[in-house]
Design a protein around this motif. Structure first.
Motif: not given
Length: 243
Positions: A217-243
């Motif tokens: 469960i801990e491994s799944v949670g870490v993987i899920a949090v890591t995936a969400w952080q990657i997704y969030y950072i990628k979304k911030l970078l995409d928004n800066r390019r538009v600006l």
């Protein structure tokens, strides 16, 4: 067994040499001496029976052997006596002949003759062993042309029937009961130790299972949090390019 054989031998001797009342009357009036031999044989048989009951009462054979002895041959048997005083009882008889041509002698450890029979076909013996050591039972065949078959049985008096008594067995019985109690205690302790080991094994196995699921469960949670952080950072970078 020996007494039965002796009785059979005596019965056969009576059958082969019957003595009728008329014949005994003729014996009294006849001076040729032939019938006297028959009466002597009868008396010898009675003496053997009396000797058996006097000397061999309660006799239990410790060993019995049948062996061959050649013409003019000799055979010796040895019995070591450790417990004194002991009573040595026994008997022997010829199984191959009715002739009286066997000498039998018993020697003590000091080489003294303690029992002797000359020119016999059977004999009983009962002697007291007062010395520790090897007693010798010596047979000598006086026959010149033929051998003999001899059946020999004895009891040295060192068997448990003679030596061991109730007071001797009591300490042994107590020791055996103590050993039995110790064995039962060891068995119970071993069973409890096995149960404790099995319980400990089940506890360790349950803990390992819990650790496995918690790690998963801990491994799944870490993987899920890591995936969400990657997704969030990628979304911030995409928004800066538009600006």
């Amino acid at each position: 067994m020996l007494l039965s054989l002796m009785l059979i031998t005596l019965a056969l001797s009576k059958k082969n040499n019957p003595i009728s009342p008329q014949k005994m009357q003729n014996t009294q009036s006849d001076d040729n001496g032939s019938e006297t031999l028959d009466v002597s044989a009868e008396e010898e048989g009675i003496e053997l029976l009396k000797e058996w009951y006097d000397k061999m009462k309660g006799f239990l054979p410790e060993d019995m052997i049948t062996f061959e002895i050649a013409a003019r041959g000799q055979e010796e048997f040895y019995e070591v006596i450790d417990v004194i005083p002991s009573t040595i009882k026994g008997a022997w008889f010829l199984g191959s002949s009715n002739s009286k041509d066997m000498d039998f002698t018993i020697y003590d450890p000091m080489q003294n003759v303690v029992f002797e029979r000359k020119s016999k076909k059977e004999a009983f013996f009962s002697i007291e062993a007062n010395y520790q050591g090897a007693y010798i039972f010596a047979f000598k065949n006086n026959k010149v042309m033929s051998g003999h078959t001899i059946t020999f049985t004895y009891n040295s008096g060192n068997s448990t029937n003679t030596i061991l008594k109730t007071e001797h067995l009591t300490p042994v019985e107590n020791n055996l009961l103590e050993i039995q109690k110790n064995i039962k205690d060891f068995q119970v302790d071993n069973q409890f130790a096995q149960l404790r080991q099995e319980t400990h094994f089940k506890t360790v196995a349950s803990a390992n299972t819990n650790v496995f699921w918690f790690s998963l469960i801990e491994s799944v949670g870490v993987i899920a949090v890591t995936a969400w952080q990657i997704y969030y950072i990628k979304k911030l970078l995409d928004n800066r390019r538009v600006l």
